[in-house]
Every structure is written in structure tokens, then in C-alpha cells.
Scaffold this motif. Sequence first.
Motif, PDB file in Angstrom:
ATOM      1  N   UNK A  71       0.788  -1.289  -0.192  1.00  0.00           N
ATOM      2  CA  UNK A  71       0.128  -0.359  -0.098  1.00  0.00           C
ATOM      3  C   UNK A  71       0.888   1.255  -0.377  1.00  0.00           C
ATOM      4  N   UNK A  72       1.821   1.172   0.704  1.00  0.00           N
ATOM      5  CA  UNK A  72       2.783   2.168   0.149  1.00  0.00           C
ATOM      6  C   UNK A  72       3.268   2.433  -0.817  1.00  0.00           C
ATOM      7  N   UNK A 110      -7.782  -6.339  -0.369  1.00  0.00           N
ATOM      8  CA  UNK A 110      -6.845  -5.985   0.873  1.00  0.00           C
ATOM      9  C   UNK A 110      -6.397  -7.033   1.840  1.00  0.00           C
ATOM     10  N   UNK A 111      -4.701  -6.841   1.827  1.00  0.00           N
ATOM     11  CA  UNK A 111      -4.093  -8.164   2.270  1.00  0.00           C
ATOM     12  C   UNK A 111      -3.174  -7.800   3.287  1.00  0.00           C
ATOM     13  N   UNK A 120     -10.962  -0.884  15.678  1.00  0.00           N
ATOM     14  CA  UNK A 120      -9.110  -0.291  15.959  1.00  0.00           C
ATOM     15  C   UNK A 120      -8.815  -0.306  14.277  1.00  0.00           C
ATOM     16  N   UNK A 121      -8.073   0.139  14.010  1.00  0.00           N
ATOM     17  CA  UNK A 121      -7.155   0.580  13.035  1.00  0.00           C
ATOM     18  C   UNK A 121      -6.086  -0.280  12.359  1.00  0.00           C
ATOM     19  N   UNK A 122      -6.288   0.185  11.058  1.00  0.00           N
ATOM     20  CA  UNK A 122      -5.456  -1.059   9.818  1.00  0.00           C
ATOM     21  C   UNK A 122      -4.065  -0.378  10.132  1.00  0.00           C
ATOM     22  N   UNK A 123      -3.410  -1.729   9.915  1.00  0.00           N
ATOM     23  CA  UNK A 123      -2.049  -1.152  10.573  1.00  0.00           C
ATOM     24  C   UNK A 123      -0.983  -0.691   9.268  1.00  0.00           C
ATOM     25  N   UNK A 124      -0.097  -0.028   9.516  1.00  0.00           N
ATOM     26  CA  UNK A 124       0.923   1.009   8.661  1.00  0.00           C
ATOM     27  C   UNK A 124       0.649   0.251   7.594  1.00  0.00           C
ATOM     28  N   UNK A 125       0.842   1.247   6.860  1.00  0.00           N
ATOM     29  CA  UNK A 125       0.151   1.190   5.015  1.00  0.00           C
ATOM     30  C   UNK A 125       1.641   0.357   4.345  1.00  0.00           C
ATOM     31  N   UNK A 130      -2.289  -4.502  -1.459  1.00  0.00           N
ATOM     32  CA  UNK A 130      -3.445  -4.529  -1.937  1.00  0.00           C
ATOM     33  C   UNK A 130      -3.438  -4.852  -4.016  1.00  0.00           C
ATOM     34  N   UNK A 131      -4.280  -4.948  -3.889  1.00  0.00           N
ATOM     35  CA  UNK A 131      -5.173  -4.882  -5.886  1.00  0.00           C
ATOM     36  C   UNK A 131      -6.552  -5.131  -6.026  1.00  0.00           C
TER      37      UNK A 131
END
Length: 744
Positions: A71-72, A110-111, A120-125, A130-131
Motif C-alpha cells: 500500500x505504501x 486488501x491483504x 481498531x485501525x489498520x496496520x501501517x501502509x 492491495x489490489x
Amino acid sequence: MGERANPPDGGNIEPVGLKAALEERYLAYALSTIMHRALPDARDGLKPVHRRILYGMRLLRLDPGTAFRKCAKIVGDVMGSFHPHGNQAIYDALVRLAQDFAQRYPLVDGQGNFGNIDGDNAAAERYTEARMTDVARLMLDGIDEDAVDFRPNYDGTTEEPAVMPAAFPNLLANGSTGIAVGMATSIPPHNAAELIEAALHLIDHPDATTDTLLTFVKGPDFPTGGVIIDPPSVIADAYATGRGGFRLRARWHKEETGRGSYVVVVTEIPYSIPKSRLVEKIADLLNEKKLPLLADVRDESAEDVRLVLEPRTRTVDAELMMASLFKLTELETRFPLNMNVLVGGQVPKIVSLGEALREWLDHRREVLVRRSRFRLGQIEHRLEVLGGYLVAYLNLDEVIRIIREEDEPKPVLMATFELTDVQAEAILNMRLRSLRKLEEFEIRKEHDGLTEEKAGIEALLASDVKQWKTIAWQLKEVHRQFGPDTEIGRRRTGFGESAAHDADAVSEALVEREPITVVVSQKGWIRALKGHVADLSGLGFKSDDALKIAFFAETTSKLLVFATNGRFYTLDASRLPGGRGHGEPLRLSIDLEQEGDVVDVFPYQGGRRLLVVAKEGRGFVVPEDEVLGTTRKGKQVLGVDAQEACAVVPAAGDTVAVIGENRKLLLFPLSQVPEMVRGRGVRLQRYKDGALSDIKVFTLADGLTWTDTSARTWTVTDLAEWQGDRATAGRLPPKGFPRNNRFG
């Protein structure tokens, strides 16, 4: 100290009015927020950030089924090329597109940790990948075929799409919320199959009403399920105007646990409510004793939602317990509908359901026409090239000779064989290995196939009917992919009715039933002591205050306050201040004017009849149920002019005893007093001057009882000389009647 900075000499200084400058700049900011941030486009249902994310993923070739990318990388590319607004804003939008509890039809696959329904928030990018999903592929379908306009990106180095081709009804299917400047949007998610069925109907019947379309689109379809409890008329009105809201409840069922006991299990919670916050709120209410029917709440969720609610006892009515929870917690919410969208990508407008679908269909037609014209251009170019190839095939040796011997073969080829620039260029660019493929049969076959396709496209562009037929075919293909029999297409949100419970039963279910003693002071301060306190001698009051009224009640009681203005006010005993201090002034709870005062406070019992009386001796009987008020303003019952209301007593008995300030006592039958809901009443006793002092309703056969100032009780049964008719003067009371002219 440095020198003072002065403006340079000779510079052009242009005075600008502050008001005009602020208006101009704020308007520019407002328009930017509306157009480029907060409101979705009616055609593809996307805001610019989402459109840029999808296009950035397209450029990275992240189609469904391909390998995931960090994602980054996606966020960095989107920020660098299209959206210069900080990576966190882009990543938050990307994460939301991938959450299956936030998006009805996720656009991103998302993976990794993309957050959960607990909030709860998502993990860092850098940790997530993703696709695109199939839905996103449909949104982009045809973008390379001149289906939509492109515009320069923020720094002019590349281009970005102004809108997506949108072969999927994304605006309504995934919904949208946003707050701009001076306007907002709130569109719930819907079922794509239902939207497509409504769109197909709209193609055949362009003038279809909202009511007709609602036979296809039943209402919102939230990714987290739940039950909508609005009546169909409210839903229809919301979709017709584009404004309204939907009451959404959690889905629950009873689970028997043996021996006649049960628990309630919540399996679907309202959309956009974090589950952990919901459980926390229920637990807080339990601790505050606001949910007396509930014993415990447990979160047993794994992949699916499972909240277990344990009733206090097995005899608790599950429906009533849930009604109290729906009232106090987010197990019931209201999702607003405000279909404010950018029509044509330019104008913010609130649209109805039909207008929203129409915008999408018109856009699909525009896309179809543009893609067809693009294909037509490609075919014409290829046919021209094939014509050149045929010439080369038929004159191969001569073509090779010209290329070998001429310094500038292109103009010679064009002149010799009457070729166009495109044809000559195609022959010159042909590779040697392609010569073996150069067969007349193959060239003519491809030429005929393309000519046929060209004729078909030209017929399509010339006919509205054919265009709509093609669009309908495309919609049916999407419907097949997201139909009600597919896992993603199955409707999740149901419809139901809110069970009708007695309002009193629900309000009782919200309060723990405990005995209290209500104390009202002469200055109008009220408090509730815990338990039934008989001895009030130790009660403290403010220095110039004293006890006026005290009675027993329960926390579930309603209290009636009768004031000198002839109004009745209703209070909830559960909301009274505690008995530790002096309490609170009644005026904080009711709208009582400064000159008004409290006549009496007593618990509402229901079914009784009350006699209300004004100072001048007028009054009437009113049913107790008619005096309940729902607002702070209370309910006007007794009309008062110069005089004020002075008493309210239960009309239980057959005779009225009334005594005036002139110390005249009169007894007359209660039947002579009319029963009314509101009014001025009738005269009960006549005075030359003076006013009514006290009144009582009693049963004549039992005799008239009073309490003197020494707290002794007197009863007189021989009352013939004081009996008369209503509105007469009366006679002096019997021996022993208190000097304060009160029955005690």
C-alpha cells in the motif's frame, strides 16, 4: 531593535476591502471543498481521492487476480502524481475502500490488517498490500478507450480522469458521506442487483415514478445487515425528495439455555457503529443501573458478530428488554439520507432516487458512444493499413525494389501505388518476418470482418434504441455477476416493524424500581430521599425555607405538579436530585413563570378524578389521565384570570366540603360539579369579598373529618345544617373546627 520595515517607494499598492477579500477567498475555499473533496460525482459515485486511488492502481496494473503490491507504493504513486494531500489521508481512504464492513461492494482487495468492526485501525501502509476487486475493474472498464475526459494533474506533468466510466452503480451501491462548506451528503449503501433492476425499468419507462422504482429498490442494504423499521411511506418520501433518514436496528434472536431461561443474541449491529464502543456503552448503563431488565452483556464474536445479552430473570420479556436497549444504546441508530451530489461533475444538487439512476444511465450512454467512436477510429485506421498491405502483397517485388534502390522510398511508394501516408508508413515499418504472413486471403478476411464491425458500430451510433439495448445488455451482465443468488449480491439488511410497547412499560424498563420519599420545600426545592422515610424531623432546609409537601413514591413513578397558573406539569421521579443536599428548584425542570408558585405535588396513579379549584371559588372535575404533560411547558387545565389556582384534591366520594376565608362552610353533592378537560369551571361557593380557603371531597355517610392544630382528629356525622347547593354561601363550621380554616 531593527529598523521598521516600510513599503518600498514607488510600488503599486492596491487597497482591497477586507470584507470583499475574505468573501472571495472563502468562496474559493468553499467551492474547492465542495467540488474536489467532500461531494461525490453523481455519475461514478466517487470523490476525487477515491478516483485517483483507483486510477493509480490501474497504472500499477493491480487487476483482480494479479500479485498484491504494498500500500505504501500505491499511496506514494497516487500522492506524487495526482493527490498532493499527505499520505495518511490517501491511506485512510484506501483502507476504507477495502473494508467489507464499511463498503457494501469493496473496490480494493486488501491483504493484511485493514482494521475491524470493533473500530481498531489498520496496520501501517508499509505492512499492508492491495489490489483491485472486480467491482473496481468494472468502474475502470473502457478508460483506455477514450470513454471519459482526462484533465491535467495538479502540476501538469500528466493527466487524470475527470470521472470513471463506471459500469457499476457505485453512487448508490456503496453510498457516500461527506461534509463540505455549507452543505453535506449522506447516502446509504444499496443492493446493486436491485439498483440494476430499477435502472433496466428506467430504460424502458423513462418517466417511472419513485414509487414504481421502489418496487425494485426496497431500501438501503448495509454491509453489516440489521433491520430497517421505518414504514414504507417514510422510505418512499425520503427517496422521492432525496432527504430523510432510516431507523436501523440490530438483528437479534432468543436462544434457550434450558430450564426455561434464555439469552438474547445480537448477530448484526447497525452500520458504522464500532462494536467495542457499543458493548462499552451497554456495560456503563448496566453499572449506572439504567437497564434493570439486563443482567450481563458478553461479546462472544469471532469472525461473525455475537453479542450475548443475559436477562435479569427468566420472566423478563425479551421484546421489552430489547426495547429499553434500543432506546438507550446504539443498537438502534438513524442513518440520514441527504442525496447531495455533483450533477455533471459541476453542480451540487439534491437528487431523488430516479434522478440518481438517470444520471448514471446517461453517463453510461455517453461512455458507450465515446467507446464506439474510439473503436470506429481504430477500425478505419486498420482498414486503411490493410489496403496498403494488399497493394504491397500484389506488388511485392516492385515494393522491395523501391525500398532498396530509392533514397526516399516513402514518396515514391505513395506516387507509384497511390498510397496514403499511413499506408506507406505501415509498409515501411513492416518487419521482414511479417512478409510470410502477407497473404491476400488473410488480409481480405480481416478486412471483411472489420468492415462488418464498422457497419455495426455506425448503426449503433445512429440509433438511440440500439444504444439503450446495448446498455441494458451490459447491465444484465453486471446483474448476473452481483445477482441475489451470489454471495456478495444477497440482500443483508431486512425490514421490520418496531414492536409497539406501552410507553410506561418501556420507561419502567429503563429505571430500577426502588422506594423513595419525595420532599418539596415551601420555596419550591425538590429532592428524593432513598427509601420510605417516615420521620422527616431531621431534614435540613435553607435558612428561610421549610417543609411543604412530603410523600412516598417509587423511582418509576410520574409526579404531577399543580401550579398557581392552573397548569399541570409532569416529572419523572427517576430524574429527581438525591436527598443529600437541599435538592434543586422545581423551576429547573418546568417552565414556571417567576410570579407562579407550586400548589401541590403528588404521584400520578392513573384512572382517578381530580377536583381543581381557583381562589375565587371556581372549579371542576378533571380525569387524572388528561392532565399528563409531555413538555416543560406543562398542560393548561384550569383557566385563571386575576385569581390563581389554589387547590387540587382527589374527587373520591360523593360530597364536596368547601370553606372560605370568611369561615363559612358549605357541603354539596359532587354530582353538581361538571367534569371537563380544561376551562374556568363553575362557582362552588359564593363570597361577598374574600376567597376560598380549603376544599375536600368525602363520603357523606362516613362523616366530615378534619385535623386540628393540636393534631387531634375530629369527625362530625350530623351535617344537615351545612348541606346546600353549589354556589351558595354556607354557614359557620361546627365547634372545634381549626381557626386556620383548613381541613388538615
